[in-house]
Design a protein around this motif. Structure first.
Motif, mmCIF file in Angstrom:
data_model
loop_
_atom_site.group_PDB
_atom_site.id
_atom_site.type_symbol
_atom_site.label_atom_id
_atom_site.label_comp_id
_atom_site.label_asym_id
_atom_site.label_seq_id
_atom_site.Cartn_x
_atom_site.Cartn_y
_atom_site.Cartn_z
ATOM 1 N N CYS A 39 53.928 121.934 -31.007
ATOM 2 C CA CYS A 39 52.788 121.038 -30.738
ATOM 3 C C CYS A 39 52.085 121.359 -31.286
ATOM 4 O O CYS A 39 51.029 122.291 -31.761
ATOM 5 C CB CYS A 39 51.660 121.571 -29.135
ATOM 6 N N TRP A 41 48.830 120.292 -31.399
ATOM 7 C CA TRP A 41 47.252 120.499 -31.470
ATOM 8 C C TRP A 41 46.979 122.028 -31.263
ATOM 9 O O TRP A 41 45.572 122.151 -30.877
ATOM 10 C CB TRP A 41 46.714 119.984 -30.083
ATOM 11 N N HIS A 42 47.547 122.521 -30.802
ATOM 12 C CA HIS A 42 47.589 123.964 -31.418
ATOM 13 C C HIS A 42 48.203 124.657 -31.653
ATOM 14 O O HIS A 42 49.270 124.119 -31.703
ATOM 15 C CB HIS A 42 47.570 125.118 -29.614
ATOM 16 N N CYS A 62 51.051 117.842 -23.500
ATOM 17 C CA CYS A 62 51.497 120.121 -24.202
ATOM 18 C C CYS A 62 50.656 120.606 -22.885
ATOM 19 O O CYS A 62 49.556 120.567 -22.614
ATOM 20 C CB CYS A 62 50.834 120.676 -25.060
ATOM 21 N N CYS A 65 48.379 123.311 -24.193
ATOM 22 C CA CYS A 65 46.885 122.935 -24.454
ATOM 23 C C CYS A 65 46.367 122.278 -23.287
ATOM 24 O O CYS A 65 45.026 121.674 -23.726
ATOM 25 C CB CYS A 65 46.653 123.475 -25.839
HETATM 26 ZN ZN LIG Z 1 49.406 122.274 -27.538
#
Ligand SMILES: [Zn+2]
Length: 348
Positions: A39, A41-42, A62, A65
């Motif tokens: 992912c 985003w995290h 995801c 997150c």
């Molecule tokens: Zn994520």
């Protein structure tokens, strides 16, 4: 201020297979019926971004997150690009024309794809092995009938041989595979015939071989679905303990133990089986002087494999099992020869 920007065909861009795009930018892994990737985003260590690619679906999400989105969202986040930049790259790569072309633009290149991550292995806690270390196994009982107990105690300590009970039967011998970083990769368990007068003395009982890693994972003592490292030599941990000692490479742990008790000046290591004579298994032998003693029925196969790895270590292949074969037995190994020799000495 010039507010001019290109109009991208976002409907067509967002229809580009998200799995295909993720594969270009990252590693994609199949988990059951879906594909997953790291992912963006995290800070993700396990692939937790699920890629949804079905009829009328082409996006990612995801569950760790809660973020996700379209193909464009994914590329923007993954590359740290603006909306314009993500569209520019995707349009160019997948041959989608912009609705109003404003002339050539610099070609964007995504950051390089990370190397595929090695599967994450489960190691067996050393304390779990320490609890098993003992001279009470069936194999040690065999050794005790041939060698001084101090020698048997020494070998048990060096190789951390253990004892285990399976289905109410005591005396299974535990042969640990400990790698050169001191991690316990797996524990092989076998039962041996302890009857000194038997033809099968010090041979394993057929069907008595188990791997404790798998067994403990089923029993819940280790994580379920744990994967264990298989390319570890038996005795590998001793290579760093004795960095300048010559090394002897054999097939079975039993060969290594009998060899070490007879010729303790060398570090004896074992591949575990015939087909484990591979470069990734032998890598810890890098730069060492290694005498290879194949079982009689594997001399040809091992000689051929070793010839391709002469850059790895200074290998010398020995025909010991051919020259000393007992009663011309085709499957003779060095343990058979050393045991026979010992028993003849004892009878004399
Ligand atoms: Zn994520």
């Amino acid at each position: 201020m010039n507010e001019k920007y290109e109009h991208y065909d976002t409907a067509r861009i967002n229809a580009i297979s998200i799995t295909e795009v993720a594969r270009r930018l990252d590693n994609v892994k199949r988990v059951g019926s879906v594909y997953k990737t790291l992912c963006p985003w995290h800070n993700d260590n396990h692939p937790s971004l699920t890629l949804y690619e079905r009829t009328n679906e082409n996006h990612c999400h995801c569950f760790s997150c809660g973020k996700g989105g379209s193909v464009i969202d994914y590329v923007m986040q993954h590359e740290n690009w603006s909306f314009q930049e993500a569209c520019q790259w995707l349009s160019h790569e997948y041959g989608i024309l912009t609705t109003d072309y404003l002339g050539p633009k610099p070609r964007l290149t995504p950051k390089s794809k990370p190397k595929p991550t090695m599967p994450e292995y489960t190691y067996i806690p050393m304390e779990m092995l320490d609890e098993l270390v003992s001279t009470n196994s069936s194999f040690c009982q065999c050794l005790m009938q041939m060698y001084r107990w101090e020698a048997v105690e020494w070998i048990v300590e060096e190789y951390k041989l253990g004892v285990y009970s399976i289905n109410g039967q005591d005396g299974f011998t535990v042969f640990p595979n400990i790698d050169n970083s001191g991690r316990v990769c797996n524990l092989k368990v076998q039962y041996y015939d302890t009857d000194y007068l038997s033809e099968r003395f010090a041979h394993s009982i057929k069907g008595s071989c188990y791997w404790l890693g798998k067994m403990w994972s089923k029993e819940g003592k280790l994580p379920k679905n744990a994967e264990f490292k298989t390319n570890c030599l038996f005795g590998e941990h001793l290579l760093s303990k004795y960095p300048s000692a010559p090394v002897v490479l054999v097939e079975s742990p039993k060969n290594a133990i009998l060899g070490a008790i007879t010729f303790p000046y060398a570090v004896w290591v074992a591949t575990g089986n015939k087909n484990q004579l591979k470069r990734d298994v032998l890598k810890p032998l890098q730069g060492r002087n290694v005498i290879v003693i194949p079982d009689r029925d594997a001399i040809g196969q091992w000689r051929e494999s070793i010839t391709k790895m002469t850059d790895l270590a200074n290998f010398t292949i020995s025909d010991f099992c051919e020259e000393h074969a007992i009663h011309d037995a085709p499957k003779c190994d060095i343990a058979d020869i050393l045991i026979e020799e010992r028993r003849c000495q004892q009878q004399a």
